[in-house]
Design a protein around this motif. Structure first.
Motif, PDB file in Angstrom:
ATOM      1  N   CYS A   1       4.340  -1.509  -4.894  1.00  0.00           N
ATOM      2  CA  CYS A   1       4.389  -0.089  -4.505  1.00  0.00           C
ATOM      3  C   CYS A   1       5.335   0.674  -5.422  1.00  0.00           C
ATOM      4  O   CYS A   1       6.506   0.301  -5.530  1.00  0.00           O
ATOM      5  N   PRO A   2       4.838   1.711  -6.091  1.00  0.00           N
ATOM      6  CA  PRO A   2       5.691   2.430  -7.044  1.00  0.00           C
ATOM      7  C   PRO A   2       6.972   2.990  -6.423  1.00  0.00           C
ATOM      8  O   PRO A   2       7.937   3.196  -7.140  1.00  0.00           O
TER       9      PRO A   2
ATOM     10  N   VAL B   1       8.164   1.109  -0.778  1.00  0.00           N
ATOM     11  CA  VAL B   1       8.201   1.276   0.676  1.00  0.00           C
ATOM     12  C   VAL B   1       8.597  -0.063   1.305  1.00  0.00           C
ATOM     13  O   VAL B   1       8.142  -1.121   0.858  1.00  0.00           O
TER      14      VAL B   1
ATOM     15  N   ILE C   1       7.769  -2.367   3.258  1.00  0.00           N
ATOM     16  CA  ILE C   1       6.512  -2.672   3.943  1.00  0.00           C
ATOM     17  C   ILE C   1       6.675  -3.651   5.128  1.00  0.00           C
ATOM     18  O   ILE C   1       6.281  -3.320   6.249  1.00  0.00           O
TER      19      ILE C   1
ATOM     20  N   ASN D   1       9.151   7.197   1.067  1.00  0.00           N
ATOM     21  CA  ASN D   1       7.892   7.890   0.784  1.00  0.00           C
ATOM     22  C   ASN D   1       7.815   9.129   1.666  1.00  0.00           C
ATOM     23  O   ASN D   1       7.640   9.040   2.876  1.00  0.00           O
TER      24      ASN D   1
ATOM     25  N   THR E   1      -0.321   9.526   1.087  1.00  0.00           N
ATOM     26  CA  THR E   1      -0.495   8.310   0.282  1.00  0.00           C
ATOM     27  C   THR E   1      -1.298   7.254   1.038  1.00  0.00           C
ATOM     28  O   THR E   1      -2.082   6.529   0.438  1.00  0.00           O
TER      29      THR E   1
ATOM     30  N   CYS F   1      -3.668   6.599  -1.965  1.00  0.00           N
ATOM     31  CA  CYS F   1      -3.145   5.601  -2.903  1.00  0.00           C
ATOM     32  C   CYS F   1      -4.238   4.598  -3.275  1.00  0.00           C
ATOM     33  O   CYS F   1      -5.000   4.181  -2.409  1.00  0.00           O
TER      34      CYS F   1
ATOM     35  N   GLN G   1      -4.542   1.538  -3.111  1.00  0.00           N
ATOM     36  CA  GLN G   1      -3.790   0.396  -2.571  1.00  0.00           C
ATOM     37  C   GLN G   1      -4.264  -0.933  -3.135  1.00  0.00           C
ATOM     38  O   GLN G   1      -3.473  -1.845  -3.344  1.00  0.00           O
TER      39      GLN G   1
ATOM     40  N   GLN H   1      -2.268  -1.637  -5.930  1.00  0.00           N
ATOM     41  CA  GLN H   1      -0.812  -1.535  -5.798  1.00  0.00           C
ATOM     42  C   GLN H   1      -0.317  -2.511  -4.733  1.00  0.00           C
ATOM     43  O   GLN H   1      -0.431  -3.711  -4.899  1.00  0.00           O
ATOM     44  N   CYS H   2       0.171  -1.975  -3.608  1.00  0.00           N
ATOM     45  CA  CYS H   2       0.783  -2.845  -2.609  1.00  0.00           C
ATOM     46  C   CYS H   2      -0.142  -3.981  -2.170  1.00  0.00           C
ATOM     47  O   CYS H   2       0.240  -5.148  -2.154  1.00  0.00           O
TER      48      CYS H   2
ATOM     49  N   GLU I   1       0.010   2.587   6.996  1.00  0.00           N
ATOM     50  CA  GLU I   1       0.904   3.681   6.600  1.00  0.00           C
ATOM     51  C   GLU I   1       0.345   5.014   7.101  1.00  0.00           C
ATOM     52  O   GLU I   1       1.050   5.856   7.656  1.00  0.00           O
TER      53      GLU I   1
ATOM     54  N   ILE J   1       1.198   8.822  -5.787  1.00  0.00           N
ATOM     55  CA  ILE J   1       2.448   8.139  -5.441  1.00  0.00           C
ATOM     56  C   ILE J   1       3.355   8.005  -6.658  1.00  0.00           C
ATOM     57  O   ILE J   1       4.576   8.127  -6.543  1.00  0.00           O
TER      58      ILE J   1
HETATM   59  S1  SF4 Z   1      -0.013   2.926   0.241  1.00  0.00           S
HETATM   60 FE1  SF4 Z   1       0.961   3.669  -1.626  1.00  0.00          FE
HETATM   61  S2  SF4 Z   1       2.951   4.415  -0.945  1.00  0.00           S
HETATM   62 FE2  SF4 Z   1       2.152   3.148   0.689  1.00  0.00          FE
HETATM   63  S3  SF4 Z   1       3.006   1.153   0.313  1.00  0.00           S
HETATM   64 FE3  SF4 Z   1       1.021   1.168  -0.688  1.00  0.00          FE
HETATM   65  S4  SF4 Z   1       1.432   1.816  -2.774  1.00  0.00           S
HETATM   66 FE4  SF4 Z   1       3.250   2.303  -1.568  1.00  0.00          FE
END
Ligand code: SF4
Ligand SMILES: Cc1cc2nc3c(=O)[nH]c(=O)nc-3n(C[C@H](O)[C@H](O)[C@H](O)COP(=O)(O)OP(=O)(O)OC[C@H]3O[C@@H](n4cnc5c(N)ncnc54)[C@H](O)[C@@H]3O)c2cc1C
Ligand SMILES: Cc1cc2nc3c(=O)[nH]c(=O)nc-3n(C[C@H](O)[C@H](O)[C@H](O)COP(=O)(O)OP(=O)(O)OC[C@H]3O[C@@H](n4cnc5c(N)ncnc54)[C@H](O)[C@@H]3O)c2cc1C
Ligand code: SF4
Ligand code: FES
Lengths: 470, 289
Positions: free
Chosen positions: A58-59, A62, A64, A87, A93, A97, A99, A102-103, A122, A450
């Motif tokens: 996650c940039p 967060v 998590i 965030n 997001t 996002c 996702q 990313q996360c 989220e 994000i």
């Molecule tokens: S949804 Fe976006 S802001 Fe939320 S944890 Fe994942 S990458 Fe980060």
């Protein structure tokens, strides 16, 4: 982590969405989000890693596992509070996002099964908080007497503004358009990000005492110098985004019925052209659309076009194949279900017209060659394969460059050859000009919501230190 | 919100508005424009700044009623408020000592050319204005132009005032008799600007024309305002609005301006129907327009 393994087999809790047939002719949100029970069920799949990989994806980092633990317990407001520590706009997001890159890409249980639906959770906690929180409790630090100007009300600017206001600074956002939000307002359509969510976030910022001055093009009405020397701003954050649309550079692009994705989406999202004549800005009643491109912008344009009342067919023409589409997979699947026709390995070479209007687009067939430096397979033209595709409108969604307005009006602001603002100190997002910080797409080129917000927050810290020391 | 401080009906379907916009007035330069959105359901329309008073904080603009938005604006009263005004947009006109400059204005183009004429005269140029209109009552800003320019010629289609004929007839004579002409600036209907560029081309006189494509944001974001100049794509809002008249693709732009004619006609008709009866001016306009 052996104990966790059996849980991995539990399938991901699907989030309800409206059926393709029902949603494809209106602008209401496609994805409906979790109920509290669904959210708790999904949260219970998290094995609470000691060294959570998801966070590294996650940039803005967060927390998590921590927030998900609260969801599992049913303390949704506490979960929301935890998310908001890093965030500022989770309702946004959680919806937009990427996702899966990313996360969720790094979630450990994704290795053997399906990753945790972090984005959906989220979104759930943010929506829950919006609907259930009493709004009295906003705390800001005592006034510092410092004034900060934010240029551009996109996610980068909004994130920077929020933190700076909380730390007691007087913050004024200057926005060129008549509505704040940047791409969140004029680009991403209602069916993906309802405007009421953005409005709620903006309302929150206003309650922090932030002033938003719309209709204000910095570089035209005021220069950076004037903001600092005459209006007494102690620091400036530039978050003007990458809003300059690219065209194809092929013959026929100026025919009527050819739009940049920005124009098309702005007409619809910002100017309400789909409600013409109740709103004054029109959009021509086309029957078929060909959208060129394969990113989020192309998909948003295609799905928006589909929802207009006179549309019969929407095609998306992409140079590579489905596997290379840069858009989010969820959007691709939604678009396919709604009936957008995907045509792969096609590259437009000329737009043909009739009476000044688009009638067809000539495309060359491509094949995928060797991967280039970026690792993506390069499309190569197949000889003698040019053929015509009939369409009465074309939307060009090839991405965008940065707007030169600010750099043009401020000679000592260093930019690279593409016009991106260069950072003198990337740790605090400081530019070559003392007191002037920048972040978001204007620095990186077109990226994500994000990452723009992350840059805004980082710059806010830099600005805070800077103004407190000057 | 921006208050209309004053409003006059100058000619059939042409109104002058004095707008309270102090921040813009401080910055506006000849050749720049604003974008106006009247109300929450309104569209964004570009309008040239005809003069700006930085001390009073006001802008003067001239708007010709052509469609829904301009008509609706003409129904607004002194004291009414316009929701959004953004500006100054576009590049200012280049003001320098060129020698003899011919300034050609047609229709609302006269309002756009007036501030440029004033600045060029102040910079020491010999300024020859040629103003064109259909009939005498449509000649606007004559006195201002007389004050601002070295010479003023007027052409009307029906000969009711000045010379009968087109601005281009006068331009040809001026070029032939007042050599050398160092620069020509033309602002008005597209066909007029094209005709001017065609006349000056063989004489190689630098000729600037002001492009008025359809615009939305006015900041270079949407690309609706694209025009082709020397085969290259330019955005009128950030690269213009003035361009080399010998290099612009007039045909392409004329075509693009037709994009929304059916929708604009529908909007105008609907607006007139809704306001009819309660509103005499609209009735009158319907007969004229
Ligand atoms: S949804 Fe976006 S802001 Fe939320 S944890 Fe994942 S990458 Fe980060
Ligand atoms: C159609 C579309 C769909 C997208 N979908 C996604 C998605 O699903 N997920 C995702 O993560 N990302 C998505 N993106 C990318 C994402 O929206 C951007 O990366 C992000 O908005 C960048 O934020 P920003 O704050 O840097 O700039 P922007 O959002 O571009 O905001 C910049 C703001 O500055 C204003 N401005 C510009 N110049 C001036 C000036 N001189 N003076 C005052 N104001 C000025 C602009 O009007 C604008 O409001 C999408 C982008 C588009 C276009
Ligand atoms: C840089 C610039 C400066 C201008 N300055 C003036 C001025 O000082 N005074 C003045 O009266 N007019 C000016 N115009 C033209 C004016 O913007 C249009 O006449 C106006 O948009 C008409 O709106 P409407 O709703 O009344 O008419 P509509 O019914 O929308 O349109 C009538 C005609 O105007 C053209 N038009 C429509 N929308 C636009 C738009 N957004 N931009 C440009 N043309 C459009 C259409 O091609 C159509 O033929 C200028 C235009 C530009 C681009
Ligand atoms: S990696 Fe997956 S399982 Fe581990 S903490 Fe993060 S979300 Fe939970
Ligand atoms: S008006 Fe949108 S780019 Fe010029």
């Amino acid at each position: 982590m052996k104990k966790g393994l059996p849980k991995n087999k539990t399938p991901r809790t699907p989030a309800p969405e409206r059926s393709a047939n029902e949603r494809k002719k209106d602008f209401k949100e496609v994805s409906l989000g979790y109920s509290p029970a669904m959210a708790q069920l999904e949260a219970s799949r998290c094995i609470q890693c000691k060294k959570p990989k998801c966070v590294l994806g996650c940039p803005v980092r967060v927390a998590i596992p921590e927030f998900i633990q609260q969801v599992a317990k049913g303390d949704f407001l506490e979960a929301a509070r935890i998310v908001k520590e890093s965030n500022a706009l989770p309702a946004i997001t959680g919806r937009v996002c990427p996702q899966e890159d990313q996360c969720e890409k790094h979630c450990i249980i994704g290795i053997k099964g399906e990753p945790l639906a972090i984005g959906k959770l989220e979104r759930f906690v943010a929506d829950y908080e919006r609907l259930h929180q009493n709004l009295e409790t906003i705390e800001t630090a005592p006034s510092t007497g410092k004034k900060i100007a934010i240029v551009g009300a996109g996610p980068a600017g909004l994130a920077a503004a929020g933190d700076l206001a909380k730390w007691g600074h007087e913050v004024v956002i200057f926005e060129a358009l008549h509505k704040p939000g940047g791409v969140l307002f004029y680009g991403i359509p209602e069916f993906r990000l309802p405007k009421e969510i953005l409005e709620a976030e903006l309302e929150h910022l206003k309650r922090l005492g932030i002033k938003i001055q719309v209709n204000y093009v910095i570089g035209k009405i005021k220069t950076l110098d004037e903001l600092m020397l005459q209006d007494g701003f102690n620091a400036i954050f530039i978050g003007t985004g990458a809003g300059l649309p690219y065209f194809l550079g092929i013959p026929g692009e100026n025919l009527n019925g050819v739009y940049s994705a920005n124009e098309f989406l702005t007409r619809i999202n910002l100017m309400h052209a789909w409600e013409f004549p109740a709103f004054d800005t029109p959009i021509h009643p086309h029957k078929t659309f060909a959208v060129i491109g394969g990113g989020n912008t192309a998909l948003d344009a295609a799905r928006t076009a589909l929802r207009l009342p006179t549309t019969e067919k929407v095609m998306l023409l992409y140079r590579r194949t489905r596997g290379e589409l840069p858009a989010r997979l969820e959007e691709v699947e939604h678009a396919e279900a709604e009936g957008i026709e995907f045509h792969y390995l096609l590259s437009p070479v000329e737009v043909k017209g009739h009476n000044g209007w688009v009638s067809e687009i000539l495309c060359q067939k491509m094949k995928l060659g060797e991967p280039d430096a970026s690792g993506r397979k390069q499309p190569q033209p197949i000889e003698n394969s040019v053929h015509a595709i009939k369409s009465d409108a074309i939307i060009i969604a090839l991405g965008s460059g940065v707007n030169p307005l600010i750099a043009k009006s401020s000679s000592d602001l260093k930019t690279d050859r593409h016009g991106h603002i260069e950072l003198a100190d990337p740790d605090i997002n400081l530019t070559s000009r003392p007191g002037v910080f920048a972040g978001g797409d204007i620095v990186t080129g077109a990226a994500t919501v994000i990452s723009a917000m992350g840059a805004g927050k980082k710059a806010a810290e830099g600005i805070h230190k800077y103004v407190m020391n000057h | 919100m921006f208050t209309i401080l004053d409003k006059n009906n100058l000619a059939p379907q042409v109104f002058r508005y004095l707008l309270d916009a102090p921040d813009i007035a401080k910055k506006a330069l000849p050749g720049q424009f604003i974008i106006i959105r009247l109300n929450e359901t309104g569209e964004r329309i570009p309008i040239t700044i005809s003069s700006a008073d930085p001390i009073d904080g006001t802008l003067t603009v001239y708007v010709q009623d052509v469609g829904k938005t301009s008509l609706e604006m003409s129904q607004m009263k002194i004291g009414d408020k316009i929701l959004d005004i953004v500006g100054p947009l576009g590049n200012p006109s280049l003001i320098d000592l060129f020698g003899t400059v011919v300034l050609i204005g047609g229709g609302f183009g006269i309002a756009a050319i007036a501030p440029i004429a004033r600045a060029l005269t102040q910079a020491g140029n010999k300024t020859i204005a040629i103003l064109g209109a259909k009939t005498q009552d449509r000649v606007i800003l004559e006195q201002e132009m007389l004050n601002a320019c070295t010479h003023v010629h007027i052409a009307t289609d029906d000969g009711s005032y000045g010379t009968q004929g087109l601005v281009t007839d006068i331009l040809r004579k001026v070029i032939e008799t007042k050599k050398p002409v160092d620069r020509v600036i033309a602002i008005g209907p597209m066909v007029m600007m094209k005709a001017v560029a065609d006349i000056t081309r063989p004489f190689k006189i630098p000729t600037l024309v002001s492009m008025n494509p359809i615009m939305i944001d006015g900041t270079g974001m949407c690309g609706a305002c694209r025009v082709t100049v020397n085969g290259e794509m330019k955005f009128a809002c950030v690269d213009g609005p003035e361009f080399d008249g010998h290099a612009v693709d007039f045909e392409g732009l004329l075509n693009r301006l037709k994009t929304y004619i059916p929708e604009e006609t529908e909007a105008k008709k609907k607006y007139l129907e809704e306001t009819q009866g309660s509103c005499q001016i609209a009735n009158k306009l319907k007969v004229v327009g």
